[in-house]
Design a protein around this motif. Structure first.
Motif, PDB file in Angstrom:
ATOM      1  N   ARG A   6      17.979  11.905  -7.723  1.00 21.54           N
ATOM      2  CA  ARG A   6      18.885  11.632  -8.848  1.00 21.54           C
ATOM      3  C   ARG A   6      19.646  10.325  -8.619  1.00 21.54           C
ATOM      4  O   ARG A   6      19.895   9.924  -7.489  1.00 21.54           O
ATOM      5  N   ARG A   7      20.041   9.706  -9.725  1.00 23.22           N
ATOM      6  CA  ARG A   7      20.768   8.430  -9.677  1.00 23.22           C
ATOM      7  C   ARG A   7      22.159   8.592 -10.287  1.00 23.22           C
ATOM      8  O   ARG A   7      22.369   9.453 -11.142  1.00 23.22           O
ATOM      9  N   LEU A   8      23.071   7.730  -9.856  1.00 25.24           N
ATOM     10  CA  LEU A   8      24.397   7.702 -10.462  1.00 25.24           C
ATOM     11  C   LEU A   8      24.258   7.380 -11.945  1.00 25.24           C
ATOM     12  O   LEU A   8      23.388   6.595 -12.336  1.00 25.24           O
ATOM     13  N   THR A   9      25.130   7.959 -12.754  1.00 24.84           N
ATOM     14  CA  THR A   9      24.989   7.872 -14.216  1.00 24.84           C
ATOM     15  C   THR A   9      26.004   6.960 -14.886  1.00 24.84           C
ATOM     16  O   THR A   9      26.137   6.985 -16.112  1.00 24.84           O
ATOM     17  N   TYR A  10      26.720   6.166 -14.127  1.00 26.62           N
ATOM     18  CA  TYR A  10      27.765   5.310 -14.703  1.00 26.62           C
ATOM     19  C   TYR A  10      27.842   4.031 -13.877  1.00 26.62           C
ATOM     20  O   TYR A  10      27.566   4.037 -12.679  1.00 26.62           O
ATOM     21  N   ALA A  17      39.542   4.188  -7.476  1.00 26.74           N
ATOM     22  CA  ALA A  17      40.433   3.587  -6.481  1.00 26.74           C
ATOM     23  C   ALA A  17      41.331   2.514  -7.077  1.00 26.74           C
ATOM     24  O   ALA A  17      42.198   1.976  -6.391  1.00 26.74           O
ATOM     25  N   GLY A  18      41.147   2.208  -8.353  1.00 24.12           N
ATOM     26  CA  GLY A  18      41.950   1.162  -8.996  1.00 24.12           C
ATOM     27  C   GLY A  18      42.229   1.512 -10.438  1.00 24.12           C
ATOM     28  O   GLY A  18      42.486   2.662 -10.768  1.00 24.12           O
ATOM     29  N   ALA A  19      42.141   0.513 -11.296  1.00 24.86           N
ATOM     30  CA  ALA A  19      42.365   0.729 -12.728  1.00 24.86           C
ATOM     31  C   ALA A  19      41.194   1.517 -13.310  1.00 24.86           C
ATOM     32  O   ALA A  19      40.032   1.162 -13.096  1.00 24.86           O
ATOM     33  N   LEU A  20      41.515   2.571 -14.039  1.00 26.90           N
ATOM     34  CA  LEU A  20      40.467   3.409 -14.623  1.00 26.90           C
ATOM     35  C   LEU A  20      39.833   2.685 -15.807  1.00 26.90           C
ATOM     36  O   LEU A  20      40.527   2.041 -16.593  1.00 26.90           O
ATOM     37  N   PRO A  21      38.508   2.784 -15.936  1.00 30.17           N
ATOM     38  CA  PRO A  21      37.811   2.028 -16.983  1.00 30.17           C
ATOM     39  C   PRO A  21      38.039   2.581 -18.384  1.00 30.17           C
ATOM     40  O   PRO A  21      38.258   3.783 -18.570  1.00 30.17           O
ATOM     41  N   ASP A  22      37.971   1.702 -19.359  1.00 29.32           N
ATOM     42  CA  ASP A  22      38.046   2.097 -20.766  1.00 29.32           C
ATOM     43  C   ASP A  22      36.775   2.853 -21.145  1.00 29.32           C
ATOM     44  O   ASP A  22      35.741   2.736 -20.482  1.00 29.32           O
ATOM     45  N   GLY A  23      36.870   3.616 -22.237  1.00 29.69           N
ATOM     46  CA  GLY A  23      35.710   4.319 -22.755  1.00 29.69           C
ATOM     47  C   GLY A  23      35.493   5.693 -22.171  1.00 29.69           C
ATOM     48  O   GLY A  23      34.468   6.322 -22.437  1.00 29.69           O
ATOM     49  N   LEU A 107      25.699  12.379 -10.983  1.00 31.16           N
ATOM     50  CA  LEU A 107      24.286  12.056 -10.875  1.00 31.16           C
ATOM     51  C   LEU A 107      23.542  12.600 -12.089  1.00 31.16           C
ATOM     52  O   LEU A 107      24.078  13.442 -12.835  1.00 31.16           O
ATOM     53  N   ASP A 108      22.305  12.135 -12.279  1.00 22.89           N
ATOM     54  CA  ASP A 108      21.452  12.646 -13.353  1.00 22.89           C
ATOM     55  C   ASP A 108      21.528  14.171 -13.410  1.00 22.89           C
ATOM     56  O   ASP A 108      21.488  14.836 -12.372  1.00 22.89           O
ATOM     57  N   GLY A 109      21.642  14.692 -14.632  1.00 22.33           N
ATOM     58  CA  GLY A 109      21.699  16.136 -14.829  1.00 22.33           C
ATOM     59  C   GLY A 109      23.106  16.698 -14.901  1.00 22.33           C
ATOM     60  O   GLY A 109      23.300  17.841 -15.314  1.00 22.33           O
ATOM     61  N   HIS A 110      24.101  15.919 -14.495  1.00 24.86           N
ATOM     62  CA  HIS A 110      25.500  16.361 -14.598  1.00 24.86           C
ATOM     63  C   HIS A 110      25.878  16.356 -16.083  1.00 24.86           C
ATOM     64  O   HIS A 110      25.492  15.451 -16.815  1.00 24.86           O
ATOM     65  N   PRO A 111      26.649  17.344 -16.548  1.00 21.02           N
ATOM     66  CA  PRO A 111      27.015  17.359 -17.967  1.00 21.02           C
ATOM     67  C   PRO A 111      27.968  16.241 -18.377  1.00 21.02           C
ATOM     68  O   PRO A 111      28.133  15.966 -19.560  1.00 21.02           O
ATOM     69  N   GLU A 112      28.585  15.570 -17.416  1.00 18.08           N
ATOM     70  CA  GLU A 112      29.512  14.466 -17.678  1.00 18.08           C
ATOM     71  C   GLU A 112      29.024  13.216 -16.965  1.00 18.08           C
ATOM     72  O   GLU A 112      28.191  13.284 -16.065  1.00 18.08           O
ATOM     73  N   ARG A 113      29.610  12.074 -17.336  1.00 16.27           N
ATOM     74  CA  ARG A 113      29.419  10.808 -16.619  1.00 16.27           C
ATOM     75  C   ARG A 113      30.791  10.395 -16.116  1.00 16.27           C
ATOM     76  O   ARG A 113      31.749  10.409 -16.881  1.00 16.27           O
ATOM     77  N   GLY A 114      30.859   9.997 -14.862  1.00 13.96           N
ATOM     78  CA  GLY A 114      32.137   9.511 -14.366  1.00 13.96           C
ATOM     79  C   GLY A 114      32.337   9.789 -12.896  1.00 13.96           C
ATOM     80  O   GLY A 114      31.385  10.011 -12.150  1.00 13.96           O
ATOM     81  N   PHE A 135      37.793   9.850 -14.218  1.00 12.48           N
ATOM     82  CA  PHE A 135      37.416   9.346 -15.539  1.00 12.48           C
ATOM     83  C   PHE A 135      36.057   9.954 -15.860  1.00 12.48           C
ATOM     84  O   PHE A 135      35.201  10.087 -14.984  1.00 12.48           O
ATOM     85  N   SER A 136      35.908  10.395 -17.107  1.00 12.89           N
ATOM     86  CA  SER A 136      34.652  11.040 -17.484  1.00 12.89           C
ATOM     87  C   SER A 136      34.470  11.016 -18.993  1.00 12.89           C
ATOM     88  O   SER A 136      35.422  10.841 -19.758  1.00 12.89           O
TER      89      SER A 136
END
Length: 166
Positions: A6-10, A17-23, A107-114, A135-136
């Motif tokens: 599986r690969r990271l999804t984001y 560790a810093g400013a949380l991303p928009d979106g 990772l791939d297959g997780h119901p969320e991204r983040g 963040f998710s």
């Protein structure tokens, strides 16, 4: 798909560790869990060895006994046909005299991204605080359809984490 494939999804790896991303939806919670060196070290052992997750009622299946960069974990919540699997990879480890913790990403297959960060901090006044930052956003169609319920579940699990580090 096997966990190791599986690969990271984001793309914003390490952003807790810093400013949380928009979106994304953001979550920032903390709780003072005690004071002193003994509390800090005991909580760090439970956190880094996945015991905090287990005590919160999560079925934890890690590839390493302790959280380490690159370690993967399958987290399962629920029962029977309602059990949801969430695959993650540790993307950051904090190993400092007064801060311990880790962040994992979906990772791939997780119901969320983040990503979610669990950070224990021993402050100057000797209090020990567990902070959780995430963040998710939904990745699966059913997570998007049930987004309000998913946010409530995330909040409930976060509260269970905050109550189970010791």
């Amino acid at each position: 798909m096997p966990l190791e494939q599986r690969r990271l999804t984001y793309p914003e790896v390490g952003a807790t560790a810093g400013a949380l991303p928009d979106g994304y939806d953001h979550l920032v919670r903390s709780r003072t869990i005690g004071t002193g060196d003994a509390v800090f070290h005991a909580a760090a052992e439970r956190l880094m060895g996945w015991e905090m997750h287990r005590s919160a009622g999560i079925d934890v299946r890690p590839t390493a006994q302790r959280a380490a960069v690159g370690a993967r974990v399958l987290l399962r919540l629920g029962w029977g046909v309602l059990r949801i699997g969430a695959a993650c990879e540790v993307v950051l480890v904090l190993d400092e005299p007064r801060r311990q913790g880790f962040a994992y990403g979906t990772l791939d297959g997780h119901p969320e991204r983040g990503e979610e960060l669990f950070c224990l901090e021993r402050r100057d006044d000797d209090t020990v605080v567990l902070g959780i930052t995430a963040f998710s956003r939904p990745a699966a169609w059913w997570a998007a359809a049930g987004a309000p319920a998913a946010r409530r579940v995330q909040e409930r699990v976060t509260q269970r984490y905050l109550g189970s580090v010791l």
